[in-house]
Write a protein that holds these residues in place. Structure first.
Motif, PDB file in Angstrom:
ATOM      1  N   ASP A  47      -1.822  -2.536   3.661  1.00 13.14           N
ATOM      2  CA  ASP A  47      -1.747  -3.360   2.454  1.00 13.14           C
ATOM      3  C   ASP A  47      -2.916  -4.344   2.358  1.00 13.14           C
ATOM      4  OD1 ASP A  47      -1.039  -4.878   0.290  1.00 13.14           O
ATOM      5  OD2 ASP A  47       0.892  -5.530   1.082  1.00 13.14           O
ATOM      6  N   ASP A  95       0.837  -1.203   0.000  1.00 12.08           N
ATOM      7  CA  ASP A  95       0.000   0.000   0.000  1.00 12.08           C
ATOM      8  C   ASP A  95       0.867   1.247   0.000  1.00 12.08           C
ATOM      9  OD1 ASP A  95       0.765  -0.879   2.663  1.00 12.08           O
ATOM     10  OD2 ASP A  95      -0.427   0.796   3.421  1.00 12.08           O
ATOM     11  N   THR A 128      -3.749  -6.026  -0.336  1.00 13.33           N
ATOM     12  CA  THR A 128      -3.472  -7.128  -1.264  1.00 13.33           C
ATOM     13  C   THR A 128      -3.006  -8.380  -0.545  1.00 13.33           C
ATOM     14  OG1 THR A 128      -1.158  -6.455  -1.663  1.00 13.33           O
ATOM     15  CG2 THR A 128      -2.853  -5.485  -3.083  1.00 13.33           C
TER      16      THR A 128
END
Length: 362
Positions: A261, A133, A263
């Motif tokens: 983050d 991120d 992901t």
């Protein structure tokens, strides 16, 4: 925008160094970075050097230890701000310490917060999926971590190869074999003998919240700070080998931080689903995100395994412990030593250890 902020942080670092008189020039600073294992490696290096009779101070994600006195470094902090860091370095230099071990994050490296620090040695424990991120992609994240090796007089990049002497330490998990190897390589560079290192390692106690067995009766409860896909995979696979080869279930309670983050969330779910029999998803510093949505994103990675979503972390822990049977292992990850839980924009008091005690009394 971040580049402008980094200029501001650089100016702050320059001013802090001037204000405190460039204290790191009087110390041998060892920087420890990496995605996972930084804190254990930092504490272990400090422990080995102290056992070898050296004067050592250090800063980790758990606390700062300067001249033997421990102090808190703040909520969700690993590497302090430039002024706080230079103040700690000055205190260490005034204590006539020889060594200062500094857990160094990619954020601190990118933001120039460690500018002016005289790194004698820099070591990278590993680089896996995290903080995308902030860094944008894995390549930029890795490049930022590698900056530490360029700043240091001696750079050590850990490999998967375990140092032979480490194999003499019993019941050491695979991921800690790697951390211990990093510490070994650093201490050898500093002139410690194999005998000194091995004896110190045998007396080392893992830092709080690292594979921390807090209850061991008819079933077990473990608290750990693991909060990346790799750390979860390493931890959970090790727990299965250590405690569940003869039976019992692995029950995992965890979440993922908000405004960080995203992901990695399904990858964390994948790691948990691969090794655990039951997954309970819950809150973990969700900040201004929807905690249920975070849990659903984690769940995308859980394949063919039972999972539940219980948003209140205390209730999730209560449930996990309530359903635990003989020989089961309940593992709680993501919070460990941290003293707060960020809900919305408020840092509310939290203690994972107290949460376990409350659940056991029900």
């Amino acid at each position: 925008m971040q580049k402008l902020k980094n200029i501001y942080h650089l100016l702050q670092a320059i001013l802090a160094n001037i204000l405190y008189g460039f204290p790191s020039q009087k110390l041998k600073v060892i920087g420890v970075t990496g995605t996972d294992g930084k804190t254990t490696t930092t504490h272990l290096i400090a422990h080995i050097l102290k056992k070898a009779g050296k004067k050592v101070s250090f800063v980790s994600s758990i606390f700062a230890s300067i001249g033997g006195k421990e102090s808190d470094i703040g909520f969700h902090v690993t590497t302090p701000s430039s002024f706080a860091l230079q103040r700690l370095l000055k205190q260490s230099a005034d204590n006539n310490d020889e060594y200062f071990i500094l857990e160094t994050t990619s954020h601190a490296l990118d933001q120039n917060r460690v500018w002016g620090i005289n790194y004698q040695i820099g070591v990278i424990t590993n680089i896996t999926h995290e903080h995308l991120d902030y860094h944008g992609n894995y390549e930029d994240y890795a490049k930022t971590k590698l900056k530490l090796l360029k700043l240091a007089k001696i750079g050590i990049k850990n490999t998967d190869k375990v140092v032979n002497i480490i194999k003499k330490i019993p019941n050491l998990t695979e991921f800690n074999q790697s951390n211990y190897s990093s510490a070994y390589n650093v201490c050898k560079q500093l002139g410690c003998s194999d005998e000194e290192i091995l004896n110190a390692m045998k007396s080392f106690v893992l830092p709080k919240g690292r594979l921390d067995l807090v209850y061991d009766k008819d079933f077990k409860i473990i608290i750990d700070f693991a909060h990346t896909p790799n750390a979860l995979a390493q931890l959970l696979s090790s727990i299965r080998k250590l405690y569940l080869e003869k039976g019992g279930r692995l029950i995992h309670v965890f979440g993922s931080a908000g405004l960080r983050d995203f992901t990695k969330r399904p990858l964390m779910g994948e790691s948990s689903g691969k090794y655990c029999d039951l997954v309970i998803l819950t809150e973990e510093d969700y900040r201004t995100e929807d905690p249920e949505e975070i849990c659903k994103q984690i769940a995308l990675g859980i394949k063919n395994k039972s999972f539940q979503i219980i948003l209140d972390r205390q209730e999730a822990i209560n449930h996990a412990i309530k359903i635990a049977k003989v020989d089961d292992v309940v593992v709680l990850t993501g919070k460990a030593h941290e003293k707060s839980l960020c809900r919305g924009k408020i840092e509310e008091p939290w203690d994972e250890y107290e949460a376990v005690e409350k659940a056991l009394k029900l």
